[in-house]
Write an enzyme that holds these catalytic residues in place. Structure first.
Site, short mmCIF file in Angstrom:
data_model
loop_
_atom_site.label_atom_id
_atom_site.label_comp_id
_atom_site.label_asym_id
_atom_site.label_seq_id
_atom_site.Cartn_x
_atom_site.Cartn_y
_atom_site.Cartn_z
CG HIS A 158 -1.69 -1.25 1.42
ND1 HIS A 158 -2.94 -1.51 0.88
CD2 HIS A 158 -1.34 -2.38 2.10
CE1 HIS A 158 -3.33 -2.73 1.23
NE2 HIS A 158 -2.37 -3.28 1.97
CB SER A 279 12.89 23.07 -15.06
OG SER A 279 12.16 24.28 -15.12
CE LYS A 285 11.34 20.17 -11.55
NZ LYS A 285 10.02 19.85 -11.07
CD GLU A 292 8.86 12.72 -15.40
OE1 GLU A 292 8.04 13.34 -14.73
OE2 GLU A 292 9.83 13.26 -15.96
#
Ligand code: ARG
Length: 459
Positions: A158, A279, A285, A292
């Site tokens: 979980h 970024s 970043k 992804e």
């Protein structure tokens, strides 16, 4: 309008210009040219052996096909949309090269069995390439698992801290997923590697062809059994697509974990700079673009599977032009799957992990609570009572904002007098993982043994 259509005999009017472009497939099926030529060479060889072509005709056809192939290889071939597809482009280039003998090549076959053959030859090669790319990724995983066989991290259910595990054990779970994928593709290939050539348009051919011989020349396991089925079914492509979807699903799950773990909040791992991007407005970043993107591509591969299933479901026997629509999803699946596997195999060995952050995270979630319960059971406490005792101890830790191993012996004995000072052995993370010492368990010793067996399976 320069190229005369190879089927224009019964037509009085030229094809509508838009229809010509609309129905053509050469723009995407030209990538099958090597397989088309390979199939044609085998077909011509068989026709000569069966006395349907003379040896001279066969030789001139084969030489001509090789010249066409060289021109395509060299980028000197002009593909014509008027000639519709790869098959007619190659055949008409052959005839332009060797003259009327070229027109004899299409004896005893049809584009319907030809295209089915081309795709199977293509898929057979691609499946092998994909399987070896999976293997390369598995080898990368073994490398990491070996390095991190004893590195403690929290195991989750979980996505809540459950029990301590080793990072090596987690990585070996990924290995197992990919091992089944590799097996599945090998199994799929058994149904891919069957030869449809000779089914002709749909019913077979009146010439005395030798299909076993052609199958042997092309390295197929056998000739297909039924001509109608041979030209029409694409279930082998759908099956491949399903196997590809499963590989992507696994890569996507791995991606998800890599993304979460590389966040500042987890900070379990660092991906190498060469696999991340920055970024344009936030200077701090470093984004995990590769995982992804792989997670994102998984969606389109699932889409292709559903596309192919739907393409097939309403088709009466035998060949229908619908089947021309199988190629783009199939090619896109192959390209993106291979790309995703390649980038993963390159990226994985360069992952570094923070042993300290993983350990601290494991300390935070009372990961050794089950070990304490098991300890009480070994001392004679019924499991349900042990569960209750540990629950109370955890509640005290929550109140005191500390870990189970930070409680004093006195505090612990307040919950159960079965507890003695050897309890601290099981409350350590190392003690916890080492105790799960059976095949499939997370003990470093077992992880190392699993890696040994895995290497043997990879061969
Ligand atoms: N381009 C076609 C395909 O991809 C080749 C077979 C065409 N056959 C036909 N009878 N129109 O399926």
């Amino acid at each position: 309008m320069s190229d005369k259509k190879l089927w224009s005999g019964r037509f009085n009017e030229p094809t509508d210009a838009f229809v010509e472009a609309f129905t053509a497939s050469v723009e995407f099926d030209q990538r099958l040219y090597r397989y088309d030529i390979q199939g044609s060479i085998a077909h011509a060889t068989m026709l000569a052996k069966s006395g349907i072509l003379t040896e001279a005709e066969r030789d001139s056809i084969i030489d001509g096909l090789k010249r066409v192939e060289q021109r395509i290889d060299a980028g000197e071939f002009e593909w014509s949309v008027e000639l519709e597809d790869v098959h007619m482009n190659v055949e008409s280039a052959l005839t332009a090269d060797i003259g009327d003998n070229g027109k004899k090549l299409h004896t005893g076959r049809s584009r319907n069995d030809q295209v089915a053959t081309d795709i199977r030859l293509y898929m057979r090669d691609e499946i092998e390439l994909i399987r070896s790319e999976i293997k390369r990724l598995q080898e990368a995983l073994l490398e990491v698992a070996e390095r991190e066989a004893g590195t403690i991290m929290p195991g989750f259910t979980h996505l809540q801290t459950a029990q301590p595990i080793t990072f090596g054990h987690h990585v070996m779970a990924w290995f197992e997923m990919l091992e089944r994928d590799r097996e599945r593709l090998a199994d799929c290939n058994k149904r891919v590697n069957v030869m449809p050539l000779g089914a002709a348009a749909l019913a077979g051919t009146t010439y005395p062809i030798d299909r076993h011989y052609t199958a042997e020349l092309l390295g197929f396991d056998r000739a297909s059994e039924n001509s109608l089925d041979s030209v029409s079914d694409r279930d082998f492509a759908i099956e491949f697509s399903a196997a590809a979807a499963l590989v992507m699903m696994h890569l996507s799950r791995m991606s998800e974990e890599l993304i979460i773990w590389s966040s500042a909040q987890f900070a379990f791992i660092t991906l190498s700079d060469s696999f991340c991007t920055g970024s344009s407005i936030m200077p701090q970043k470093k984004n995990p673009d590769v995982p992804e993107l792989v997670r994102g591509k998984t969606g389109r591969i699932f889409g292709h599977l559903v596309g192919l299933l739907t393409l097939m479901k309403g088709q009466p026997l035998a060949y229908n032009k619908d089947n021309q629509e199988d190629k783009e999803p199939l090619f896109d699946t192959v390209d993106n799957l291979k790309g995703s596997l390649k980038v993963f195999a390159d990226m994985i060995p360069a992952i570094t992990c923070s042993e300290q952050n993983m350990r601290e995270a494991t300390m935070e979630g009372f990961a050794t609570a089950t070990d304490l319960a098991d300890y009480l059971v070994r001392k004679g406490t019924p499991f349900r009572d042990a569960h209750e005792v540990v629950g109370k101890a955890v509640a005290l830790c929550v109140e005191k904002e500390c870990d189970l191993s930070d409680l004093t012996l006195n505090e612990l004995q307040g919950f159960s007098n079965a507890i003695a000072d050897d309890v601290f052995d099981v409350l350590t993370l190392e003690g916890s993982v080492a105790a799960r010492n059976h095949i499939g368990g997370t003990a470093p010793e077992q992880v190392r043994a699993a890696i040994q067996r895995a290497r043997a399976r990879l061969g």
